[in-house]
Design an enzyme around this catalytic site. Structure first.
Site, PDB file in Angstrom:
ATOM      1  CG  ASP A 180     -16.686 -38.749 -18.020  1.00 27.99           C
ATOM      2  OD1 ASP A 180     -16.948 -39.774 -18.196  1.00 27.99           O
ATOM      3  OD2 ASP A 180     -16.332 -38.282 -16.659  1.00 27.99           O
ATOM      4  N   GLY A 236     -17.398 -40.001 -11.804  1.00 31.03           N
ATOM      5  CA  GLY A 236     -17.431 -40.068 -10.514  1.00 31.03           C
ATOM      6  C   GLY A 236     -17.189 -38.787  -9.693  1.00 31.03           C
ATOM      7  CB  THR A 237     -14.751 -36.152  -9.328  1.00 32.62           C
ATOM      8  OG1 THR A 237     -14.478 -35.926 -11.076  1.00 32.62           O
ATOM      9  CG2 THR A 237     -13.416 -36.934  -8.785  1.00 32.62           C
ATOM     10  CB  SER A 284     -10.477 -39.030 -12.073  1.00 33.79           C
ATOM     11  OG  SER A 284     -11.182 -39.774 -13.168  1.00 33.79           O
ATOM     12  N   GLY A 285     -13.041 -40.389 -10.551  1.00 32.90           N
ATOM     13  CA  GLY A 285     -13.756 -41.546 -10.242  1.00 32.90           C
ATOM     14  C   GLY A 285     -13.599 -42.672 -11.498  1.00 32.90           C
ATOM     15  CB  SER A 286     -13.990 -42.694 -15.082  1.00 31.51           C
ATOM     16  OG  SER A 286     -13.243 -41.817 -15.296  1.00 31.51           O
TER      17      SER A 286
HETATM   18  O1  LIG Z   1     -15.013 -39.989 -13.243  1.00 28.38           O
HETATM   19  C1  LIG Z   1     -14.409 -39.210 -13.035  1.00 28.38           C
HETATM   20  O2  LIG Z   1     -14.385 -38.387 -11.919  1.00 28.38           O
HETATM   21  C2  LIG Z   1     -13.715 -38.246 -14.216  1.00 28.38           C
HETATM   22  N1  LIG Z   1     -13.910 -39.015 -15.675  1.00 28.38           N
HETATM   23  C3  LIG Z   1     -13.274 -38.222 -16.476  1.00 28.38           C
HETATM   24  C4  LIG Z   1     -13.427 -36.875 -16.093  1.00 28.38           C
HETATM   25  C5  LIG Z   1     -13.312 -36.937 -14.528  1.00 28.38           C
HETATM   26  O3  LIG Z   1     -11.860 -37.186 -14.029  1.00 28.38           O
END
Ligand SMILES: O=C(O)[C@H]1NCC[C@@H]1O
Length: 355
Positions: A263, A268-269, A91-93
């Site tokens: 989100d 990020g992903t 996960s990016g965040s």
């Molecule tokens: O940034 C992300 O990748 C994510 N944000 C919440 C859902 C993903 O995991």
């Protein structure tokens, strides 16, 4: 006061998306890799995820992160990500929140102006560079696992919405991606409910009609998450998106119920999956920045570092950059007589229960 469980956590957000980081209170988790540790947690102590994410300690938009001992000697620390209905492999965040917490609380040493470290996630090793100044993390950039598209412009039936043209891509999670305009929707701050209802119907339909698995790990399946795309509105952005993270069980017979949340970040992903789609279409090249805007107007910056392959698929190695901010810290407790030892969900905020 009586306590069965006490968990110390530091809360943070990245681009608006909340990521709670558990810094103490977990027993050692068995497993020969962080992927195995994640599966162990899921099978043996899923109550931890529920306790931390659900009411009264959590809320639908919350994500949570467990720091664990890494198994790979190249990694500084292991990271297991927990969300409302799944354990995302990456996960990016959450990576940005976790790195910010690790360095700003001194769990790992901060080196200015750039701290380098390696995380072991269930999806693989993640090399991180954090720009730091004055004891603060100013930006987190990480090299993600390879991202690739498995379906481009596939057609599916979405009950209540008709035929839809979608892409399916991996960016650390499997996404179904669709242009919001084909449904007559725009990604605006007041369209949240409509975007979530459509996204949940889309995800449910795509999981049934276009199921996919990762060529290197058949245990990673999907799509489990959906992304609607639209034209950018923030200065300098190349694209805008609204990812919906499921928080309940979508029921096709009651599609009006909200079973997910936006989100809050540009995701990020999701950005990496989107870049893989754009690259597969010849619309984004190696070395080009892709500034991705989320529903709040915040941005993450992606870039294709190089091309590679995953199984038989053309893939990209992306980097993703964003910033995180710590918002608080708390000791969460469980009293042995608490009637909700794994927290609870209520249908006004969470949709039908059972996730
Ligand atoms: O940034 C992300 O990748 C994510 N944000 C919440 C859902 C993903 O995991």
């Amino acid at each position: 006061m009586q306590i069965t469980r006490m968990i110390t956590a530091v809360d943070a957000h990245a681009g608006g998306e909340p990521g709670r980081v558990i810094t103490a209170g977990l027993p050692p988790i068995p497993g020969a890799s962080v992927y195995e540790k994640m599966r162990w947690l899921e099978a043996n102590d899923d109550g931890l995820r529920r306790l931390m994410l659900r009411e009264p300690r959590g809320y639908p938009a919350l994500c949570c992160n467990a720091l664990v001992a890494p198994s790979d000697p190249r990694a500084d620390i292991g990271l297991i990500i927990m969300e409302q209905t799944e354990y995302p492999p990456m996960s990016g965040s959450n990576t940005i929140c976790t790195v910010t917490v690790l360095l700003e609380t001194g769990i790992l040493p901060m080196v200015e102006p750039v701290t380098t470290l390696t995380l072991e996630t269930p999806a693989g090793l993640i090399a991180v560079e954090a720009k730091c100044a004055g004891g603060k993390v100013r930006a987190v950039r990480f090299e993600n696992v390879p991202a690739f598209a498995l379906h481009l412009d596939a057609e599916i039936d979405v009950p209540g919405h008709g035929r839809a043209r979608v892409d399916i891509a991996w960016g650390g999670m499997f996404y179904v991606i669709a242009d919001a305009a084909q449904f007559g929707l725009a990604i605006t701050p007041d369209a949240g409910g409509d975007l979530v209802r459509l996204s949940e119907a889309l995800r449910h339909a795509a999981a049934e009609q276009l199921p996919v698995a990762h060529p290197d790990n058949p245990g990673l399946t999907g799509p489990t998450i959906s992304q609607l795309t639209g034209p950018p509105t923030a200065p300098g952005a190349h694209g805008k998106n609204a990812v919906t993270v499921s928080s309940g069980v979508f029921d096709p017979a009651r599609p009006h119920l909200l079973t997910g949340v936006l989100d809050r970040s540009p995701c990020g992903t999701g950005t990496c999956a989107r870049m893989a789609v754009l690259h597969a279409r010849g619309e984004l090249g190696v070395g080009q920045d892709y500034v991705h805007e989320g529903p709040l107007g915040t941005t993450f910056t992606g870039r294709i570092l190089r091309e590679t392959t995953v199984g038989p698929n053309r893939a990209i190695v992306p980097t993703l950059e964003g910033q995180g901010w710590i918002t608080g810290t708390a000791n969460y407790m469980l009293d042995p007589s608490d009637p909700f030892p794994e927290g609870f969900t209520a249908s006004d905020l969470w949709g039908p229960s059972g996730a």
